[in-house]
Design a protein around this motif. Sequence first.
Motif, PDB file in Angstrom:
ATOM      1  N   LEU A  40      14.017  29.295   1.335  1.00 10.89           N
ATOM      2  CA  LEU A  40      14.510  29.687   2.661  1.00 10.89           C
ATOM      3  C   LEU A  40      15.654  30.685   2.547  1.00 10.89           C
ATOM      4  O   LEU A  40      15.691  31.690   3.261  1.00 10.89           O
ATOM      5  N   ALA A  41      16.578  30.415   1.624  1.00 11.78           N
ATOM      6  CA  ALA A  41      17.717  31.323   1.441  1.00 11.78           C
ATOM      7  C   ALA A  41      17.238  32.687   0.962  1.00 11.78           C
ATOM      8  O   ALA A  41      17.735  33.727   1.398  1.00 11.78           O
TER       9      ALA A  41
ATOM     10  N   GLU B  50      33.786  27.931   0.476  1.00 15.28           N
ATOM     11  CA  GLU B  50      33.523  26.539   0.833  1.00 15.28           C
ATOM     12  C   GLU B  50      32.684  26.413   2.107  1.00 15.28           C
ATOM     13  O   GLU B  50      31.784  25.586   2.196  1.00 15.28           O
ATOM     14  N   ARG B  51      32.980  27.232   3.114  1.00 15.19           N
ATOM     15  CA  ARG B  51      32.273  27.122   4.397  1.00 15.19           C
ATOM     16  C   ARG B  51      30.972  27.923   4.430  1.00 15.19           C
ATOM     17  O   ARG B  51      30.187  27.794   5.357  1.00 15.19           O
ATOM     18  N   THR B  52      30.773  28.787   3.420  1.00 12.39           N
ATOM     19  CA  THR B  52      29.707  29.793   3.522  1.00 12.39           C
ATOM     20  C   THR B  52      28.329  29.207   3.237  1.00 12.39           C
ATOM     21  O   THR B  52      28.112  28.581   2.200  1.00 12.39           O
ATOM     22  N   ALA B  82      31.704  28.372  -4.678  1.00 14.21           N
ATOM     23  CA  ALA B  82      30.444  29.084  -4.461  1.00 14.21           C
ATOM     24  C   ALA B  82      29.277  28.145  -4.760  1.00 14.21           C
ATOM     25  O   ALA B  82      29.218  27.554  -5.839  1.00 14.21           O
ATOM     26  N   ASP B  83      28.357  28.007  -3.779  1.00 14.34           N
ATOM     27  CA  ASP B  83      27.211  27.119  -4.012  1.00 14.34           C
ATOM     28  C   ASP B  83      26.159  27.837  -4.873  1.00 14.34           C
ATOM     29  O   ASP B  83      26.332  28.977  -5.286  1.00 14.34           O
ATOM     30  N   GLU B 100      35.556  36.343 -11.799  1.00 18.34           N
ATOM     31  CA  GLU B 100      35.455  35.024 -12.372  1.00 18.34           C
ATOM     32  C   GLU B 100      35.077  34.019 -11.307  1.00 18.34           C
ATOM     33  O   GLU B 100      35.724  33.964 -10.249  1.00 18.34           O
ATOM     34  N   VAL B 101      34.008  33.258 -11.560  1.00 20.52           N
ATOM     35  CA  VAL B 101      33.624  32.209 -10.625  1.00 20.52           C
ATOM     36  C   VAL B 101      34.220  30.914 -11.139  1.00 20.52           C
ATOM     37  O   VAL B 101      33.842  30.426 -12.203  1.00 20.52           O
TER      38      VAL B 101
END
Lengths: 166, 104
Positions: A40-41, B50-52, B82-83, B100-101
């Motif tokens: 989906l993403a 966080e909210r993205t 970051a997810d 850098e993540v």
Amino acid sequence: MRAEKNEMELKFDAISENEAFARIAVAAFVTHLNPTMEELADIKTAVSEAVTNSIIHGYENWQKDALPRGLSGEKSSEVPLIWIKCRLERNILHIIVEDKGMGIADIEKAMEPLYTTKPEMGRSGMGFSFMEAFMDDVEVESVVGEGTIVRMTKKIGLDSWIADGE
Amino acid sequence: MTGSDFCVIDNCLMIRMPEEIDHHGASIISENADRYLMREDVNHVVFDFERTRFMDSSGIGIIMGRYRKISCFGGRVYAIHADKQIRRIFSVSGLNQVMEVLEV
């Protein structure tokens, strides 16, 4: 029983507010196939890239022309349109994003990673790269002065993958 | 759609990125960020995802643009919260090489 074929069409104003609408509509169209979150993403990102391209590149001249006319109090020209057509053939999603904008003179160049005609707008030049990375197939057809058609294909639904393996 | 928030902690500009990052909202984030980057005490930028829940290449444009502005003064860009999908987008874009993540 799943239908062999399912189609839908969208026609909407080429304004940035509709980028979210377009990607969410296409994502909603495929939800009954139980796509993974990742699929989906991927679809949402690819649609978002194609629609953004039509707005900021395809209809670039319209935006430039429209603003001064609007400011001078005259009626600005009609907002140009973007068309999206989706077709599901079993678990294969075909998406067409079409505009009647200025077209792309050099498609190969436009599809190069990091190539952008709009660095000043903070564009990364990754639009087509993202479409190619997140969809199975991307084809671009364009005529200068007439418009651009982006065709994308993706196989979706974990269920379908498992069913295919049987 | 919720907007982005800015705050300066030590010499870092922290940017809370919005729920959806696309072309529609990208320029306002960049403009606001650049106003903070004019300040002498701001060296680095931390993007908080966080909210993205959605990001396209416009997000890459925001990060690359800020990186160009601060890297010549030794500034660095970081991403937090970051997810999986956002990390995929980072790796496809090659942004991992300059940013850098961080695991938080």
